[in-house]
Motif scaffolding. Sequence first.
Motif, PDB file in Angstrom:
ATOM      1  N   PRO A 334       0.800  -1.225   0.000  1.00 10.48           N
ATOM      2  CA  PRO A 334       0.000   0.000   0.000  1.00 10.48           C
ATOM      3  C   PRO A 334       0.827   1.267   0.000  1.00 10.48           C
ATOM      4  CG  PRO A 334      -0.028  -1.028   2.171  1.00 10.48           C
ATOM      5  CD  PRO A 334       0.609  -2.003   1.234  1.00 10.48           C
ATOM      6  N   SER A 335       2.113   1.159   0.362  1.00  8.11           N
ATOM      7  CA  SER A 335       2.944   2.360   0.421  1.00  8.11           C
ATOM      8  C   SER A 335       3.764   2.580  -0.842  1.00  8.11           C
ATOM      9  CB  SER A 335       3.900   2.258   1.618  1.00  8.11           C
ATOM     10  OG  SER A 335       4.784   1.164   1.450  1.00  8.11           O
ATOM     11  N   ALA A 336       3.742   1.615  -1.775  1.00  6.64           N
ATOM     12  CA  ALA A 336       4.629   1.698  -2.936  1.00  6.64           C
ATOM     13  C   ALA A 336       4.368   2.940  -3.779  1.00  6.64           C
ATOM     14  CB  ALA A 336       4.488   0.433  -3.791  1.00  6.64           C
ATOM     15  N   SER A 337       3.094   3.166  -4.132  1.00 11.00           N
ATOM     16  CA  SER A 337       2.781   4.324  -4.981  1.00 11.00           C
ATOM     17  C   SER A 337       3.084   5.632  -4.264  1.00 11.00           C
ATOM     18  CB  SER A 337       1.313   4.279  -5.413  1.00 11.00           C
ATOM     19  OG  SER A 337       0.467   4.302  -4.273  1.00 11.00           O
ATOM     20  N   LEU A 338       2.840   5.665  -2.965  1.00 14.44           N
ATOM     21  CA  LEU A 338       3.132   6.880  -2.202  1.00 14.44           C
ATOM     22  C   LEU A 338       4.624   7.175  -2.180  1.00 14.44           C
ATOM     23  CD1 LEU A 338       0.686   6.334   0.795  1.00 14.44           C
ATOM     24  CD2 LEU A 338       0.525   8.128  -0.938  1.00 14.44           C
ATOM     25  N   LEU A 339       5.437   6.136  -2.078  1.00 12.52           N
ATOM     26  CA  LEU A 339       6.884   6.325  -2.049  1.00 12.52           C
ATOM     27  C   LEU A 339       7.402   6.797  -3.405  1.00 12.52           C
ATOM     28  CD1 LEU A 339       7.908   3.236   0.114  1.00 12.52           C
ATOM     29  CD2 LEU A 339       7.945   5.645   0.777  1.00 12.52           C
ATOM     30  N   CYS A 340       6.779   6.304  -4.482  1.00 14.67           N
ATOM     31  CA  CYS A 340       7.165   6.783  -5.819  1.00 14.67           C
ATOM     32  C   CYS A 340       6.868   8.279  -5.938  1.00 14.67           C
ATOM     33  CB  CYS A 340       6.406   6.011  -6.898  1.00 14.67           C
ATOM     34  SG  CYS A 340       6.961   4.313  -7.114  1.00 14.67           S
ATOM     35  N   SER A 341       5.696   8.663  -5.417  1.00 11.73           N
ATOM     36  CA  SER A 341       5.329  10.085  -5.441  1.00 11.73           C
ATOM     37  C   SER A 341       6.300  10.909  -4.602  1.00 11.73           C
ATOM     38  CB  SER A 341       3.903  10.280  -4.921  1.00 11.73           C
ATOM     39  OG  SER A 341       2.975   9.612  -5.743  1.00 11.73           O
ATOM     40  N   PHE A 342       6.695  10.361  -3.460  1.00 10.77           N
ATOM     41  CA  PHE A 342       7.627  11.061  -2.579  1.00 10.77           C
ATOM     42  C   PHE A 342       8.963  11.273  -3.296  1.00 10.77           C
ATOM     43  CE2 PHE A 342      11.053  10.850   0.621  1.00 10.77           C
ATOM     44  CZ  PHE A 342      10.750  11.996   1.343  1.00 10.77           C
ATOM     45  N   GLN A 343       9.427  10.252  -4.027  1.00 10.43           N
ATOM     46  CA  GLN A 343      10.690  10.376  -4.747  1.00 10.43           C
ATOM     47  C   GLN A 343      10.611  11.504  -5.779  1.00 10.43           C
ATOM     48  OE1 GLN A 343      13.022   6.985  -5.393  1.00 10.43           O
ATOM     49  NE2 GLN A 343      14.570   8.578  -5.610  1.00 10.43           N
ATOM     50  N   LEU A 344       9.493  11.554  -6.502  1.00  7.52           N
ATOM     51  CA  LEU A 344       9.328  12.598  -7.525  1.00  7.52           C
ATOM     52  C   LEU A 344       9.266  13.979  -6.889  1.00  7.52           C
ATOM     53  CD1 LEU A 344       6.714  10.891  -9.889  1.00  7.52           C
ATOM     54  CD2 LEU A 344       9.135  11.330 -10.378  1.00  7.52           C
ATOM     55  N   GLU A 345       8.527  14.086  -5.796  1.00  7.17           N
ATOM     56  CA  GLU A 345       8.410  15.384  -5.122  1.00  7.17           C
ATOM     57  C   GLU A 345       9.747  15.822  -4.547  1.00  7.17           C
ATOM     58  OE1 GLU A 345       5.021  16.182  -2.590  1.00  7.17           O
ATOM     59  OE2 GLU A 345       3.999  14.419  -3.391  1.00  7.17           O
ATOM     60  N   ALA A 346      10.519  14.871  -4.011  1.00  4.18           N
ATOM     61  CA  ALA A 346      11.839  15.204  -3.474  1.00  4.18           C
ATOM     62  C   ALA A 346      12.742  15.734  -4.575  1.00  4.18           C
ATOM     63  CB  ALA A 346      12.448  13.971  -2.817  1.00  4.18           C
ATOM     64  N   THR A 347      12.664  15.100  -5.757  1.00  3.25           N
ATOM     65  CA  THR A 347      13.475  15.562  -6.897  1.00  3.25           C
ATOM     66  C   THR A 347      13.055  16.962  -7.315  1.00  3.25           C
ATOM     67  OG1 THR A 347      13.748  13.288  -7.670  1.00  3.25           O
ATOM     68  CG2 THR A 347      14.125  15.044  -9.273  1.00  3.25           C
ATOM     69  N   ASN A 348      11.745  17.216  -7.321  1.00  5.87           N
ATOM     70  CA  ASN A 348      11.254  18.546  -7.709  1.00  5.87           C
ATOM     71  C   ASN A 348      11.717  19.614  -6.719  1.00  5.87           C
ATOM     72  OD1 ASN A 348       9.918  17.538  -9.934  1.00  5.87           O
ATOM     73  ND2 ASN A 348       7.972  17.243  -8.828  1.00  5.87           N
ATOM     74  N   VAL A 349      11.733  19.260  -5.421  1.00  4.34           N
ATOM     75  CA  VAL A 349      12.187  20.210  -4.414  1.00  4.34           C
ATOM     76  C   VAL A 349      13.655  20.550  -4.632  1.00  4.34           C
ATOM     77  CG1 VAL A 349      12.662  20.533  -1.945  1.00  4.34           C
ATOM     78  CG2 VAL A 349      10.477  19.556  -2.690  1.00  4.34           C
ATOM     79  N   VAL A 350      14.486  19.529  -4.890  1.00  4.19           N
ATOM     80  CA  VAL A 350      15.908  19.762  -5.121  1.00  4.19           C
ATOM     81  C   VAL A 350      16.108  20.654  -6.363  1.00  4.19           C
ATOM     82  CG1 VAL A 350      18.084  18.673  -5.758  1.00  4.19           C
ATOM     83  CG2 VAL A 350      16.650  17.643  -4.014  1.00  4.19           C
ATOM     84  N   ASN A 351      15.358  20.345  -7.418  1.00  7.24           N
ATOM     85  CA  ASN A 351      15.482  21.138  -8.650  1.00  7.24           C
ATOM     86  C   ASN A 351      15.154  22.606  -8.402  1.00  7.24           C
ATOM     87  OD1 ASN A 351      16.273  18.962 -10.176  1.00  7.24           O
ATOM     88  ND2 ASN A 351      14.191  18.456 -10.854  1.00  7.24           N
ATOM     89  N   LYS A 352      14.183  22.849  -7.495  1.00  6.60           N
ATOM     90  CA  LYS A 352      13.804  24.233  -7.162  1.00  6.60           C
ATOM     91  C   LYS A 352      15.000  24.975  -6.581  1.00  6.60           C
ATOM     92  CE  LYS A 352      11.413  24.954  -3.482  1.00  6.60           C
ATOM     93  NZ  LYS A 352      10.305  24.996  -2.504  1.00  6.60           N
ATOM     94  N   TYR A 353      15.772  24.314  -5.732  1.00 10.64           N
ATOM     95  CA  TYR A 353      16.928  24.956  -5.137  1.00 10.64           C
ATOM     96  C   TYR A 353      18.073  25.099  -6.136  1.00 10.64           C
ATOM     97  CZ  TYR A 353      15.007  24.871  -0.411  1.00 10.64           C
ATOM     98  OH  TYR A 353      14.236  25.094   0.704  1.00 10.64           O
ATOM     99  N   ILE A 354      18.211  24.142  -7.032  1.00 12.01           N
ATOM    100  CA  ILE A 354      19.293  24.180  -8.019  1.00 12.01           C
ATOM    101  C   ILE A 354      19.061  25.299  -9.032  1.00 12.01           C
ATOM    102  CG2 ILE A 354      20.351  22.921  -9.934  1.00 12.01           C
ATOM    103  CD1 ILE A 354      19.904  20.366  -8.317  1.00 12.01           C
ATOM    104  N   LEU A 355      17.801  25.519  -9.370  1.00 18.38           N
ATOM    105  CA  LEU A 355      17.477  26.505 -10.395  1.00 18.38           C
ATOM    106  C   LEU A 355      17.427  27.925  -9.880  1.00 18.38           C
ATOM    107  CD1 LEU A 355      14.684  24.529 -12.268  1.00 18.38           C
ATOM    108  CD2 LEU A 355      17.059  24.871 -13.002  1.00 18.38           C
ATOM    109  N   LYS A 356      17.605  28.112  -8.564  1.00 19.01           N
ATOM    110  CA  LYS A 356      17.571  29.471  -8.014  1.00 19.01           C
ATOM    111  C   LYS A 356      18.713  30.304  -8.584  1.00 19.01           C
ATOM    112  CE  LYS A 356      15.187  28.942  -3.608  1.00 19.01           C
ATOM    113  NZ  LYS A 356      15.315  29.038  -2.128  1.00 19.01           N
TER     114      LYS A 356
END
Length: 356
Positions: A334-356
């Motif tokens: 039951p947590s697999a899809s949520l963890l995939c989403s978490f990975q994508l969101e974590a990547t998006n957060v990092v990209n936000k800081y890199i693109l500053k």
Amino acid sequence: APSDAGTAGMERAGGGSAVLCVLCGLPAAGKSTLARALRRQLPLRQGWDCALLAYDDLIPQEERERGEPSVGEPPSAAPQDSAWKRRRRELLRHLERLLRALRSGPAPAGPAPPSWGRFLSRFAEQGLLPGRGGGPGARPLCLVLDDNFYYRSMRYEVFQLARKYSLGFCQLFLECPLELCLHRNRLRGRPVPEGTVRRMAQRMEAPEPEKNPWERHSLILSCSACAPEDEHAQIINLLSTALENPVKQNEGNAEQKEADRATCAASAVHRADQTCRRIISQTMKEAKDRNVLPSEMQSLAEELSKLKAGVLEEVRQGSHLESESGQHSPSFDPSASLLCSFQLEATNVVNKYILK
């Protein structure tokens, strides 16, 4: 020792209601006084039969003291071969043998031990066994168990017997300040060692009916107002309610199912937490490798931590609902899809800081 054939006079032909009433509290809290009062008054005021099983009469004090676990340890922490544990198990077996005889059921396999005769004689002395009638018109029976029962698990064993034989079950907890119990104890002919009383007070587990459904028929009495005359109505109401609502054999399953659901959810959350930690660690390393400023790494960590908390809560809720529905698939996490989403969101957060 008398055989089970010797209990024929107490067979109830499967009729009549009965309740197991557990008295619990510190030594000298007033349990035995209350038990004896119930023994006198219930036949007179309610027309019920009442029998008292006092553990102190059947387990010598020295065995109780030697066998008890240390402070903070569960009953199972006592030595495996302790006389204390053996005696308590033996009393439960005798109580079950008695209950089966009262219901005219078959006796447990094997010969009755010598202690069964001593156990049975306690009830004979109270006039319960000889000539006790059976049938639907049998008078209600209240079996009062007088012991400290300081661990909830000790009381739950009695509840399990009530459930097995569809009997009523209730608890009377006598709440008394430790110092008052110690004072009363010193006045006894054979006082319990003060250290034992203090240790028992530290590990006393009072009934919690709001948390444990099986403890719902419980009454907490203050030692300053525990005289039967003062509390008679409350006590009788509790006993009557328990008699009228015997424990169903499947009733205890609700608690076990809730425990299973909690275990399942905790396991899923633990796995998800470990995965989230790995993702965060990898994400932070990637951010550092991609030259995110040190001053922004803390903000990044805080954002990822908030994301993780949200994911874990969703995993917890999802696992609970899946367990509650009873639909389990070994191939579905039951947590697999949520963890995939978490990975994508974590990547998006990092990209936000890199693109500053």
